[in-house]
Design a protein around this motif. Structure first.
Motif, PDB file in Angstrom:
ATOM      1  N   LEU A   1       0.821  -1.214   0.000  1.00 48.36           N
ATOM      2  CA  LEU A   1       0.000   0.000   0.000  1.00 48.36           C
ATOM      3  C   LEU A   1       0.851   1.258   0.000  1.00 48.36           C
ATOM      4  N   ALA A   2       1.953   1.239   0.757  1.00 41.20           N
ATOM      5  CA  ALA A   2       2.817   2.415   0.826  1.00 41.20           C
ATOM      6  C   ALA A   2       3.463   2.700  -0.530  1.00 41.20           C
ATOM      7  N   VAL A   3       3.982   1.682  -1.188  1.00 44.60           N
ATOM      8  CA  VAL A   3       4.630   1.878  -2.483  1.00 44.60           C
ATOM      9  C   VAL A   3       3.593   2.270  -3.538  1.00 44.60           C
ATOM     10  N   ALA A   4       2.417   1.654  -3.492  1.00 44.16           N
ATOM     11  CA  ALA A   4       1.356   2.023  -4.436  1.00 44.16           C
ATOM     12  C   ALA A   4       0.980   3.492  -4.261  1.00 44.16           C
ATOM     13  N   GLU A   5       0.928   3.950  -3.022  1.00 42.66           N
ATOM     14  CA  GLU A   5       0.600   5.356  -2.762  1.00 42.66           C
ATOM     15  C   GLU A   5       1.708   6.274  -3.293  1.00 42.66           C
ATOM     16  N   LEU A   6       2.954   5.912  -3.050  1.00 45.27           N
ATOM     17  CA  LEU A   6       4.082   6.714  -3.532  1.00 45.27           C
ATOM     18  C   LEU A   6       4.112   6.787  -5.056  1.00 45.27           C
ATOM     19  N   GLN A   7       3.736   5.703  -5.719  1.00 46.35           N
ATOM     20  CA  GLN A   7       3.747   5.668  -7.175  1.00 46.35           C
ATOM     21  C   GLN A   7       2.471   6.237  -7.783  1.00 46.35           C
ATOM     22  N   GLY A   8       1.529   6.619  -6.938  1.00 46.46           N
ATOM     23  CA  GLY A   8       0.288   7.203  -7.430  1.00 46.46           C
ATOM     24  C   GLY A   8      -0.668   6.197  -8.040  1.00 46.46           C
ATOM     25  N   ILE A   9      -0.532   4.924  -7.656  1.00 45.88           N
ATOM     26  CA  ILE A   9      -1.423   3.890  -8.208  1.00 45.88           C
ATOM     27  C   ILE A   9      -2.297   3.247  -7.141  1.00 45.88           C
ATOM     28  N   LEU A  10      -2.324   3.833  -5.940  1.00 45.12           N
ATOM     29  CA  LEU A  10      -3.202   3.290  -4.903  1.00 45.12           C
ATOM     30  C   LEU A  10      -4.641   3.506  -5.351  1.00 45.12           C
ATOM     31  N   PRO A  11      -5.440   2.442  -5.383  1.00 45.92           N
ATOM     32  CA  PRO A  11      -6.830   2.603  -5.820  1.00 45.92           C
ATOM     33  C   PRO A  11      -7.559   3.665  -5.001  1.00 45.92           C
ATOM     34  N   SER A  12      -8.487   4.353  -5.644  1.00 46.21           N
ATOM     35  CA  SER A  12      -9.200   5.451  -4.986  1.00 46.21           C
ATOM     36  C   SER A  12     -10.067   4.968  -3.831  1.00 46.21           C
ATOM     37  N   GLN A  13     -10.520   3.723  -3.893  1.00 49.38           N
ATOM     38  CA  GLN A  13     -11.289   3.156  -2.789  1.00 49.38           C
ATOM     39  C   GLN A  13     -10.606   1.878  -2.328  1.00 49.38           C
ATOM     40  N   LEU A  14     -10.398   1.782  -1.012  1.00 50.28           N
ATOM     41  CA  LEU A  14      -9.708   0.652  -0.405  1.00 50.28           C
ATOM     42  C   LEU A  14     -10.525   0.156   0.778  1.00 50.28           C
ATOM     43  N   VAL A  15     -10.847  -1.131   0.747  1.00 41.68           N
ATOM     44  CA  VAL A  15     -11.574  -1.758   1.849  1.00 41.68           C
ATOM     45  C   VAL A  15     -10.846  -3.039   2.225  1.00 41.68           C
ATOM     46  N   VAL A  16     -10.703  -3.273   3.521  1.00 49.90           N
ATOM     47  CA  VAL A  16     -10.175  -4.539   4.027  1.00 49.90           C
ATOM     48  C   VAL A  16     -11.300  -5.225   4.785  1.00 49.90           C
ATOM     49  N   LEU A  17     -11.603  -6.441   4.372  1.00 51.60           N
ATOM     50  CA  LEU A  17     -12.542  -7.289   5.102  1.00 51.60           C
ATOM     51  C   LEU A  17     -11.729  -8.432   5.695  1.00 51.60           C
ATOM     52  N   GLY A  18     -11.913  -8.661   6.970  1.00 53.66           N
ATOM     53  CA  GLY A  18     -11.127  -9.709   7.598  1.00 53.66           C
ATOM     54  C   GLY A  18     -11.808 -10.270   8.818  1.00 53.66           C
ATOM     55  N   VAL A  19     -11.195 -11.307   9.327  1.00 55.36           N
ATOM     56  CA  VAL A  19     -11.711 -12.015  10.488  1.00 55.36           C
ATOM     57  C   VAL A  19     -10.574 -12.154  11.493  1.00 55.36           C
ATOM     58  N   GLN A  20     -10.896 -11.929  12.764  1.00 54.74           N
ATOM     59  CA  GLN A  20      -9.907 -12.118  13.823  1.00 54.74           C
ATOM     60  C   GLN A  20      -9.460 -13.575  13.845  1.00 54.74           C
ATOM     61  N   ALA A  21      -8.163 -13.782  13.680  1.00 53.92           N
ATOM     62  CA  ALA A  21      -7.592 -15.128  13.703  1.00 53.92           C
ATOM     63  C   ALA A  21      -7.519 -15.660  15.128  1.00 53.92           C
ATOM     64  N   GLU A  22      -7.612 -16.970  15.244  1.00 48.33           N
ATOM     65  CA  GLU A  22      -7.375 -17.618  16.532  1.00 48.33           C
ATOM     66  C   GLU A  22      -5.978 -18.222  16.551  1.00 48.33           C
ATOM     67  N   SER A  23      -5.562 -18.770  15.407  1.00 45.99           N
ATOM     68  CA  SER A  23      -4.285 -19.464  15.326  1.00 45.99           C
ATOM     69  C   SER A  23      -3.639 -19.209  13.965  1.00 45.99           C
ATOM     70  N   ILE A  24      -2.331 -18.997  13.981  1.00 47.13           N
ATOM     71  CA  ILE A  24      -1.591 -18.934  12.715  1.00 47.13           C
ATOM     72  C   ILE A  24      -0.396 -19.897  12.798  1.00 47.13           C
ATOM     73  N   GLU A  25      -0.645 -21.031  13.426  1.00 45.84           N
ATOM     74  CA  GLU A  25       0.359 -22.087  13.527  1.00 45.84           C
ATOM     75  C   GLU A  25       0.335 -22.924  12.256  1.00 45.84           C
ATOM     76  N   MET A  26       1.355 -23.741  12.086  1.00 45.15           N
ATOM     77  CA  MET A  26       1.390 -24.655  10.949  1.00 45.15           C
ATOM     78  C   MET A  26       0.205 -25.615  11.046  1.00 45.15           C
ATOM     79  N   GLY A  27      -0.510 -25.780   9.947  1.00 43.75           N
ATOM     80  CA  GLY A  27      -1.651 -26.680   9.907  1.00 43.75           C
ATOM     81  C   GLY A  27      -2.509 -26.374   8.704  1.00 43.75           C
ATOM     82  N   LEU A  28      -3.248 -27.368   8.255  1.00 38.83           N
ATOM     83  CA  LEU A  28      -4.050 -27.233   7.041  1.00 38.83           C
ATOM     84  C   LEU A  28      -5.500 -26.854   7.290  1.00 38.83           C
TER      85      LEU A  28
END
Length: 159
Positions: A100-127
């Motif tokens: 996002l920082a480099v896109a902003e510096l280069q003037g290519i950051l999209p005019s609208q930006l949304v992040v949709l996400g979910v609070q993680a419980e675990s980011i350990e190794m596993g499938l």
């Protein structure tokens, strides 16, 4: 209007797989117009920069670290999406932050930006994602469809 739906994640690290899994489910469940591109960005970080150039609106899907109950759904937009994260927001903090920082510096950051996400419980190794995050996936898919509808994009169910 060009829209990029960008899922971030590592399929080998439990809840971190969320963005990638969500993009795969979106491709199965919905039909999108040509103006919408779905991309599993994995953990590519700055390698995704060329994909932002033709984009007017960017919807990022990722596992988040928001100090909330696992499985909680979040929507961040515009200035709520920090360019220089004071606290770790995404499990891909550096990759997303740099992109996002480099896109902003280069003037290519999209005019609208949304992040949709979910609070993680675990980011350990596993499938397998944790139960709370797996249970949040249908709500996340609905949130993506609602965001696109709010942007005036016709989203229809796949046959």
């Amino acid at each position: 209007m060009s829209i990029l739906i960008l899922g971030l994640g590592n399929l080998l690290m439990t809840d971190d797989a969320l963005g990638s899994r969500c993009v795969a489910e979106l491709e199965k469940r919905f039909v999108f117009p040509e103006s919408v591109t779905l991309l599993d960005g994995g953990t590519l970080g700055l390698d995704l920069l060329p994909r932002l150039e033709p984009v007017d609106r960017l919807l990022v899907i990722d596992a988040l670290q928001m100090k909330a109950e696992p499985g909680t759904l979040f929507r961040l937009h515009g200035d709520e999406v920090p360019r220089a994260f004071a606290n770790k927001l995404s499990v891909h903090q550096m990759g997303l932050q740099d992109l996002l920082a480099v896109a902003e510096l280069q003037g290519i950051l999209p005019s609208q930006l949304v992040v949709l996400g979910v609070q993680a419980e675990s980011i350990e190794m596993g499938l397998e994602m944790s139960s709370p995050v797996e249970a949040a996936l249908p709500r996340l898919l609905d949130a993506v469809a609602a965001e696109l509808l709010a942007w005036g994009v016709d989203v229809s169910l796949a046959a």
